[in-house]
Motif scaffolding. Sequence first.
Motif, PDB file in Angstrom:
ATOM      1  N   LEU A   3      -0.816  17.760   0.131  1.00  0.00           N
ATOM      2  CA  LEU A   3       0.559  17.363  -0.146  1.00  0.00           C
ATOM      3  C   LEU A   3       1.217  18.372  -1.074  1.00  0.00           C
ATOM      4  N   SER A   4       2.496  18.573  -0.850  1.00  0.00           N
ATOM      5  CA  SER A   4       3.254  19.403  -1.784  1.00  0.00           C
ATOM      6  C   SER A   4       3.363  18.626  -3.097  1.00  0.00           C
ATOM      7  N   PRO A   5       3.635  19.294  -4.192  1.00  0.00           N
ATOM      8  CA  PRO A   5       3.788  18.566  -5.467  1.00  0.00           C
ATOM      9  C   PRO A   5       4.837  17.455  -5.382  1.00  0.00           C
ATOM     10  N   GLU A   6       5.914  17.705  -4.653  1.00  0.00           N
ATOM     11  CA  GLU A   6       6.964  16.687  -4.502  1.00  0.00           C
ATOM     12  C   GLU A   6       6.448  15.486  -3.723  1.00  0.00           C
ATOM     13  N   ASP A   7       5.740  15.746  -2.602  1.00  0.00           N
ATOM     14  CA  ASP A   7       5.203  14.656  -1.789  1.00  0.00           C
ATOM     15  C   ASP A   7       4.143  13.867  -2.547  1.00  0.00           C
ATOM     16  N   ALA A   8       3.326  14.542  -3.331  1.00  0.00           N
ATOM     17  CA  ALA A   8       2.263  13.873  -4.074  1.00  0.00           C
ATOM     18  C   ALA A   8       2.832  12.853  -5.057  1.00  0.00           C
ATOM     19  N   LYS A   9       4.019  13.124  -5.583  1.00  0.00           N
ATOM     20  CA  LYS A   9       4.641  12.210  -6.537  1.00  0.00           C
ATOM     21  C   LYS A   9       5.178  10.946  -5.874  1.00  0.00           C
ATOM     22  N   CYS A  10       5.632  11.068  -4.617  1.00  0.00           N
ATOM     23  CA  CYS A  10       6.333   9.935  -4.012  1.00  0.00           C
ATOM     24  C   CYS A  10       5.648   9.330  -2.789  1.00  0.00           C
ATOM     25  N   SER A  11       4.606   9.936  -2.274  1.00  0.00           N
ATOM     26  CA  SER A  11       3.957   9.398  -1.083  1.00  0.00           C
ATOM     27  C   SER A  11       3.206   8.109  -1.409  1.00  0.00           C
ATOM     28  N   PRO A  12       3.488   7.039  -0.677  1.00  0.00           N
ATOM     29  CA  PRO A  12       2.776   5.785  -0.940  1.00  0.00           C
ATOM     30  C   PRO A  12       1.412   5.724  -0.249  1.00  0.00           C
ATOM     31  N   TRP A  13       1.150   6.619   0.682  1.00  0.00           N
ATOM     32  CA  TRP A  13      -0.067   6.571   1.482  1.00  0.00           C
ATOM     33  C   TRP A  13      -1.290   6.974   0.665  1.00  0.00           C
ATOM     34  N   ARG A  14      -2.401   6.278   0.925  1.00  0.00           N
ATOM     35  CA  ARG A  14      -3.672   6.578   0.268  1.00  0.00           C
ATOM     36  C   ARG A  14      -4.758   6.659   1.332  1.00  0.00           C
ATOM     37  N   ILE A  15      -5.777   7.469   1.060  1.00  0.00           N
ATOM     38  CA  ILE A  15      -6.929   7.604   1.954  1.00  0.00           C
ATOM     39  C   ILE A  15      -8.144   7.063   1.225  1.00  0.00           C
ATOM     40  N   SER A  16      -8.885   6.212   1.925  1.00  0.00           N
ATOM     41  CA  SER A  16     -10.136   5.686   1.378  1.00  0.00           C
ATOM     42  C   SER A  16     -11.144   5.640   2.520  1.00  0.00           C
ATOM     43  N   GLY A  17     -12.216   6.403   2.383  1.00  0.00           N
ATOM     44  CA  GLY A  17     -13.207   6.457   3.467  1.00  0.00           C
ATOM     45  C   GLY A  17     -12.557   7.006   4.720  1.00  0.00           C
ATOM     46  N   ASN A  18     -12.556   6.208   5.768  1.00  0.00           N
ATOM     47  CA  ASN A  18     -11.941   6.616   7.033  1.00  0.00           C
ATOM     48  C   ASN A  18     -10.698   5.782   7.348  1.00  0.00           C
ATOM     49  N   SER A  19     -10.004   5.358   6.308  1.00  0.00           N
ATOM     50  CA  SER A  19      -8.797   4.545   6.465  1.00  0.00           C
ATOM     51  C   SER A  19      -7.636   5.169   5.706  1.00  0.00           C
ATOM     52  N   ILE A  20      -6.440   4.955   6.248  1.00  0.00           N
ATOM     53  CA  ILE A  20      -5.198   5.366   5.593  1.00  0.00           C
ATOM     54  C   ILE A  20      -4.371   4.096   5.423  1.00  0.00           C
ATOM     55  N   PHE A  21      -3.825   3.890   4.227  1.00  0.00           N
ATOM     56  CA  PHE A  21      -3.102   2.655   3.955  1.00  0.00           C
ATOM     57  C   PHE A  21      -2.087   2.859   2.841  1.00  0.00           C
ATOM     58  N   ILE A  22      -1.219   1.863   2.677  1.00  0.00           N
ATOM     59  CA  ILE A  22      -0.309   1.787   1.549  1.00  0.00           C
ATOM     60  C   ILE A  22      -0.811   0.626   0.699  1.00  0.00           C
ATOM     61  N   PRO A  23      -1.121   0.874  -0.583  1.00  0.00           N
ATOM     62  CA  PRO A  23      -1.610  -0.215  -1.430  1.00  0.00           C
ATOM     63  C   PRO A  23      -0.679  -1.422  -1.411  1.00  0.00           C
ATOM     64  N   ASN A  24      -1.280  -2.593  -1.447  1.00  0.00           N
ATOM     65  CA  ASN A  24      -0.564  -3.876  -1.462  1.00  0.00           C
ATOM     66  C   ASN A  24       0.208  -4.156  -0.178  1.00  0.00           C
ATOM     67  N   GLN A  25      -0.154  -3.488   0.907  1.00  0.00           N
ATOM     68  CA  GLN A  25       0.449  -3.733   2.221  1.00  0.00           C
ATOM     69  C   GLN A  25      -0.670  -4.112   3.186  1.00  0.00           C
ATOM     70  N   PRO A  26      -0.399  -4.995   4.141  1.00  0.00           N
ATOM     71  CA  PRO A  26      -1.464  -5.430   5.046  1.00  0.00           C
ATOM     72  C   PRO A  26      -1.853  -4.403   6.117  1.00  0.00           C
ATOM     73  N   THR A  27      -0.973  -3.470   6.417  1.00  0.00           N
ATOM     74  CA  THR A  27      -1.245  -2.509   7.484  1.00  0.00           C
ATOM     75  C   THR A  27      -2.208  -1.429   7.001  1.00  0.00           C
ATOM     76  N   LYS A  28      -3.228  -1.184   7.839  1.00  0.00           N
ATOM     77  CA  LYS A  28      -4.218  -0.155   7.524  1.00  0.00           C
ATOM     78  C   LYS A  28      -4.576   0.533   8.832  1.00  0.00           C
ATOM     79  N   PHE A  29      -4.758   1.837   8.811  1.00  0.00           N
ATOM     80  CA  PHE A  29      -5.117   2.610   9.988  1.00  0.00           C
ATOM     81  C   PHE A  29      -6.535   3.136   9.806  1.00  0.00           C
ATOM     82  N   ASP A  30      -7.428   2.739  10.709  1.00  0.00           N
ATOM     83  CA  ASP A  30      -8.827   3.160  10.649  1.00  0.00           C
ATOM     84  C   ASP A  30      -9.106   4.223  11.703  1.00  0.00           C
ATOM     85  N   PHE A  31      -9.910   5.214  11.344  1.00  0.00           N
ATOM     86  CA  PHE A  31     -10.270   6.304  12.232  1.00  0.00           C
ATOM     87  C   PHE A  31     -11.783   6.474  12.232  1.00  0.00           C
ATOM     88  N   ASP A  32     -12.290   7.176  13.230  1.00  0.00           N
ATOM     89  CA  ASP A  32     -13.713   7.478  13.238  1.00  0.00           C
ATOM     90  C   ASP A  32     -14.056   8.438  12.101  1.00  0.00           C
TER      91      ASP A  32
END
Length: 79
Positions: free
Chosen positions: A13-42
């Motif tokens: 992420l660019s420094p600007e994106d890192a400050k405002c991006s809500p997306w997080r990566i954990s293991g093999n999932s991408i999600f927005i904290p406190n949101q029900p939607t999660k995207f799982d990948f192999d």
Amino acid sequence: MERIHVSVRARPLSPEDAKCSPWRISGNSIFIPNQPTKFDFDRIFGEECTTLEIYKARTKDIVSAAIQGFNGILDLSFT
């Protein structure tokens, strides 16, 4: 190749994106904290991953299968 593998590569992420991006990566999932939607990948390849690592982990098998006569798709979409 007996199944479809879905992998993504996280770009740095660019420094600007890192400050405002809500997306997080954990293991093999991408999600927005406190949101029900999660995207799982192999597999999620992190920002530090090299092209050679991706080739060895995923692309090499696709190329090998294609040479043996099996269909193979490698989507190199970038955003």
